[in-house]
Design an enzyme around this catalytic site. Structure first.
Site, PDB file in Angstrom:
ATOM      1  N   LYS A   1       0.864  -1.190   0.000  1.00 24.56           N
ATOM      2  CA  LYS A   1       0.000   0.000   0.000  1.00 24.56           C
ATOM      3  C   LYS A   1       0.892   1.228   0.000  1.00 24.56           C
ATOM      4  CE  LYS A   1      -4.397   1.057   0.170  1.00 24.56           C
ATOM      5  NZ  LYS A   1      -5.564   0.259  -0.295  1.00 24.56           N
TER       6      LYS A   1
ATOM      7  N   ASP B   1      -7.069   4.280  -4.528  1.00 17.38           N
ATOM      8  CA  ASP B   1      -7.746   4.124  -3.226  1.00 17.38           C
ATOM      9  C   ASP B   1      -8.379   5.499  -2.961  1.00 17.38           C
ATOM     10  OD1 ASP B   1      -7.871   2.089  -0.806  1.00 17.38           O
ATOM     11  OD2 ASP B   1      -7.524   4.035   0.123  1.00 17.38           O
TER      12      ASP B   1
HETATM   13  P1  NDP Z   1     -12.955   7.765  -2.785  1.00 21.31           P
HETATM   14  O1  NDP Z   1     -11.894   8.784  -2.590  1.00 21.31           O
HETATM   15  O2  NDP Z   1     -13.544   7.574  -4.135  1.00 21.31           O
HETATM   16  O3  NDP Z   1     -14.122   8.036  -1.758  1.00 21.31           O
HETATM   17  C1  NDP Z   1     -13.946   8.094  -0.366  1.00 21.31           C
HETATM   18  C2  NDP Z   1     -14.874   9.133   0.097  1.00 21.31           C
HETATM   19  O4  NDP Z   1     -15.247   8.940   1.429  1.00 21.31           O
HETATM   20  C3  NDP Z   1     -14.200  10.494   0.018  1.00 21.31           C
HETATM   21  O5  NDP Z   1     -15.071  11.348  -0.611  1.00 21.31           O
HETATM   22  C4  NDP Z   1     -14.010  10.887   1.456  1.00 21.31           C
HETATM   23  O6  NDP Z   1     -14.099  12.284   1.659  1.00 21.31           O
HETATM   24  C5  NDP Z   1     -15.161  10.200   2.075  1.00 21.31           C
HETATM   25  N1  NDP Z   1     -14.983  10.064   3.456  1.00 21.31           N
HETATM   26  C6  NDP Z   1     -13.840  10.050   4.146  1.00 21.31           C
HETATM   27  N2  NDP Z   1     -14.103   9.948   5.440  1.00 21.31           N
HETATM   28  C7  NDP Z   1     -15.434   9.906   5.541  1.00 21.31           C
HETATM   29  C8  NDP Z   1     -16.322   9.807   6.625  1.00 21.31           C
HETATM   30  N3  NDP Z   1     -15.858   9.754   7.869  1.00 21.31           N
HETATM   31  N4  NDP Z   1     -17.635   9.760   6.394  1.00 21.31           N
HETATM   32  C9  NDP Z   1     -18.105   9.798   5.155  1.00 21.31           C
HETATM   33  N5  NDP Z   1     -17.313   9.918   4.093  1.00 21.31           N
HETATM   34  C10 NDP Z   1     -16.007   9.971   4.291  1.00 21.31           C
HETATM   35  O7  NDP Z   1     -12.392   6.379  -2.216  1.00 21.31           O
HETATM   36  P2  NDP Z   1     -12.898   4.912  -2.487  1.00 21.31           P
HETATM   37  O8  NDP Z   1     -14.348   4.870  -2.733  1.00 21.31           O
HETATM   38  O9  NDP Z   1     -11.969   4.342  -3.477  1.00 21.31           O
HETATM   39  O10 NDP Z   1     -12.557   4.233  -1.082  1.00 21.31           O
HETATM   40  C11 NDP Z   1     -13.506   4.088  -0.029  1.00 21.31           C
HETATM   41  C12 NDP Z   1     -13.075   2.941   0.873  1.00 21.31           C
HETATM   42  O11 NDP Z   1     -13.010   1.733   0.120  1.00 21.31           O
HETATM   43  C13 NDP Z   1     -11.687   3.107   1.510  1.00 21.31           C
HETATM   44  O12 NDP Z   1     -11.707   2.489   2.787  1.00 21.31           O
HETATM   45  C14 NDP Z   1     -10.790   2.298   0.574  1.00 21.31           C
HETATM   46  O13 NDP Z   1      -9.622   1.857   1.228  1.00 21.31           O
HETATM   47  C15 NDP Z   1     -11.725   1.133   0.250  1.00 21.31           C
HETATM   48  N6  NDP Z   1     -11.411   0.381  -0.961  1.00 21.31           N
HETATM   49  C16 NDP Z   1     -11.249   0.979  -2.179  1.00 21.31           C
HETATM   50  C17 NDP Z   1     -11.008   0.205  -3.293  1.00 21.31           C
HETATM   51  C18 NDP Z   1     -10.880   0.790  -4.657  1.00 21.31           C
HETATM   52  O14 NDP Z   1     -10.686   0.022  -5.590  1.00 21.31           O
HETATM   53  N7  NDP Z   1     -10.982   2.087  -4.826  1.00 21.31           N
HETATM   54  C19 NDP Z   1     -10.854  -1.250  -3.205  1.00 21.31           C
HETATM   55  C20 NDP Z   1     -11.111  -1.780  -1.897  1.00 21.31           C
HETATM   56  C21 NDP Z   1     -11.360  -0.976  -0.834  1.00 21.31           C
HETATM   57  P3  NDP Z   1     -12.847  13.163   2.222  1.00 21.31           P
HETATM   58  O15 NDP Z   1     -11.724  12.895   1.295  1.00 21.31           O
HETATM   59  O16 NDP Z   1     -13.310  14.573   2.122  1.00 21.31           O
HETATM   60  O17 NDP Z   1     -12.562  12.766   3.616  1.00 21.31           O
HETATM   61  O1  2IT Z   2      -7.951  -1.543  -0.829  1.00 20.54           O
HETATM   62  C1  2IT Z   2      -7.868  -2.033  -1.977  1.00 20.54           C
HETATM   63  O2  2IT Z   2      -7.991  -3.238  -2.172  1.00 20.54           O
HETATM   64  C2  2IT Z   2      -7.658  -1.117  -3.102  1.00 20.54           C
HETATM   65  N1  2IT Z   2      -7.601   0.089  -2.896  1.00 20.54           N
HETATM   66  C3  2IT Z   2      -7.457  -1.652  -4.493  1.00 20.54           C
HETATM   67  C4  2IT Z   2      -6.044  -2.121  -4.681  1.00 20.54           C
HETATM   68  C5  2IT Z   2      -5.684  -2.543  -6.085  1.00 20.54           C
HETATM   69  O3  2IT Z   2      -4.485  -2.839  -6.259  1.00 20.54           O
HETATM   70  O4  2IT Z   2      -6.523  -2.584  -6.976  1.00 20.54           O
END
Ligand code: NDP
Ligand code: 2IT
Length: 445
Positions: free
Chosen positions: A124, A164
């Site tokens: 990561k 992420d």
């Molecule tokens: P994004 O950046 O697209 O969206 C995350 C959003 O959540 C941001 O807008 C952020 O706002 C908001 N956020 C942060 N803290 C809070 C909170 N306390 N309450 C509500 N909203 C909040 O990220 P992703 O959708 O990619 O990621 C979301 C989660 O999923 C993370 O935990 C990530 O690790 C996980 N994930 C993502 C993957 C991927 O492929 N993208 C794969 C697997 C897991 P702000 O920045 O203003 O705080």
């Molecule tokens: O938390 C996760 O699994 C991710 N943000 C995606 C990682 C990836 O390599 O696609």
């Protein structure tokens, strides 16, 4: 295994790294039986070796904003474990990013990637850079400066970063452009790429789609599905958007989304043009959900609150770590929730997880539920190696199959004597065994 001794030693070495220590404890607590049944793991120091990253790289990222002002951010890459494949995991750009958060995410990634059945190790990275309110040229200059350091550490067979929080297609594009220029190679060194330069169909939707496929399997164990279910989702980013689209397609009604400013309750359901609006809201780079309530007047905005107080059948936290605490879990249980599936990484606190387990609620941990994102990254790497592009249907079918298999692995390793499926234990044991056995085969390195 002497869990308390291992945790005390780790705490002494890494004081104050709270998220990392939390994630390690959560995993080790569920591995006690399997370590007892396999004395070779202790004899070969597998636990002590798997909980420390192979290496941590930190660097400074200086960049210049649109007004000519110089900024210095911190950049990191945590290469945790490559026993079963190259290091693989996302990059997070968020002001809260620190080493503890990236080590927790890298550690979780080892087991998640193992569960996908694809050959990927865990890693990561990211930066404390805040994309909020930045212009596209500022984001580009930051991504280029970040890659100027990162490029020597990564490679298609070494370490393959992805997105992420705060890193989506746009940022991957800027970073890829810089990598390509420095390395003079057009290779699959990042995933989440654009479709006409090596990206895979379905990768943007994959985490959310996969999470819903997994939740569908969970509901299936109770002979039900998403049809007619009320669903509370948090976040409004990439994962939330994919999940909401798929839930709606399967006949469920999503009534909430959230941002750092609060949550939206839309009793009529977030579907159709409203899902499209989420994309516009995200693209604004403002990171607030309140404008949704101006756009769709039936919806209410609840400032500074999490959506876990609404009545729902299924809850899917898709925002960030530790966003669902004990009280939230008790509220959900009181309101009749039957299934909680984590789209985000470690969104539920340990006390919340205990509450769900105590009440025998179906509870799917992030490393199983959200593995569809990295699984589809793995499929992108496969397509890059073969220099072909699969159709949308083919990628989606593979993703669906992988999620079903992860669910089956959780059931195989997590079913308790009374029939309750402990998905936390199931996911940890299934993910751990493959990595531990690979480490055994490869000697002490
Ligand atoms: P994004 O950046 O697209 O969206 C995350 C959003 O959540 C941001 O807008 C952020 O706002 C908001 N956020 C942060 N803290 C809070 C909170 N306390 N309450 C509500 N909203 C909040 O990220 P992703 O959708 O990619 O990621 C979301 C989660 O999923 C993370 O935990 C990530 O690790 C996980 N994930 C993502 C993957 C991927 O492929 N993208 C794969 C697997 C897991 P702000 O920045 O203003 O705080
Ligand atoms: O938390 C996760 O699994 C991710 N943000 C995606 C990682 C990836 O390599 O696609």
């Amino acid at each position: 295994m002497n869990l308390e001794k291992i945790m005390n030693d780790l705490e002494k070495k890494h004081p104050g790294e709270l998220e990392y220590l939390q994630a390690v404890r959560e995993v080790l607590e569920t591995l006690e039986d399997v370590v007892e049944q396999n004395p070779q793991f202790e004899a070969n120091g597998i636990i002590e070796r798997i909980i420390e990253p192979d290496r941590v790289l930190t660097f400074k990222v200086p960049w210049v904003d649109d007004d000519g002002k110089v900024h210095v951010n911190l950049g990191y890459r945590v290469q945790f474990n490559n026993a079963i494949g190259p290091y693989k995991g996302g990059l997070r750009f968020h002001p809260s990013v620190n080493l503890s958060i990236l080590k927790f995410l890298g550690f979780e990634q080892i087991f998640k990637n193992s569960l996908t059945t694809l050959p990927m190790g865990g890693g990561k990275g990211g930066s404390d850079f805040d994309p909020k309110g930045k212009s596209d040229s500022e984001i580009m200059r930051f991504c280029q400066a970040f890659m100027l350091e990162l490029w020597r550490l990564i490679g298609p067979e070494t370490d393959v970063p992805a997105g992420d929080i705060g890193v989506g297609g746009k940022e991957i594009g800027f970073m890829y452009g810089m990598y390509k220029k420095l390395a003079r190679e057009h290779v699959g060194v990042l995933t989440g790429k654009g479709l006409n330069w090596g990206g895979s169909l379905i990768r943007p939707e994959a985490t959310g789609f996969g999470a819903v496929y997994f939740a569908q399997e969970m509901l299936g164990t109770k002979n039900t599905d998403f049809e007619g279910k009320i669903v509370a989702v948090s976040g409004f980013g990439n994962v939330a958007w994919g999940a909401i689209s798929k839930i709606t397609e399967l006949g469920g009604k999503v009534v909430t989304i959230s941002g750092p400013d609060g949550y939206i309750y839309d009793p009529e359901g977030i579907s159709g043009e409203k899902i499209q609006y989420l994309l516009e809201l995200r693209a604004s780079n403002q990171d607030i959900v309140k404008p949704y309530s101006y756009e769709f007047p039936g919806a209410q905005f609840h400032a500074g609150k999490h959506p876990w107080e609404v009545k729902c059948d299924v809850a899917m936290p898709c925002a960030t770590q530790n966003e669902l605490g004990k009280e939230d879990a008790e509220n959900l249980v009181k309101n009749g929730v039957m299934c909680v599936a984590e789209g985000a990484n470690m969104p539920s606190t340990p006390e919340a997880v205990d509450t769900f387990k105590k009440h025998k609620i179906l509870f799917g941990p992030g490393k199983a539920v959200n593995a569809g994102g990295v699984a589809t990254s793995g499929l992108e790497m496969t397509q890059n190696s073969m220099k072909i592009a699969w159709s949308r249907e083919e990628v989606d079918a593979r993703l669906h199959e992988i999620m079903k298999n992860i669910h089956a692995a959780c059931v195989a390793h997590g079913t308790q004597e009374d029939g309750y499926i402990d998905y936390v234990k199931g996911a940890n044991v299934a993910g751990f065994l493959k990595v531990a056995n690979a480490m055994m085969d490869q000697g002490v390195v």
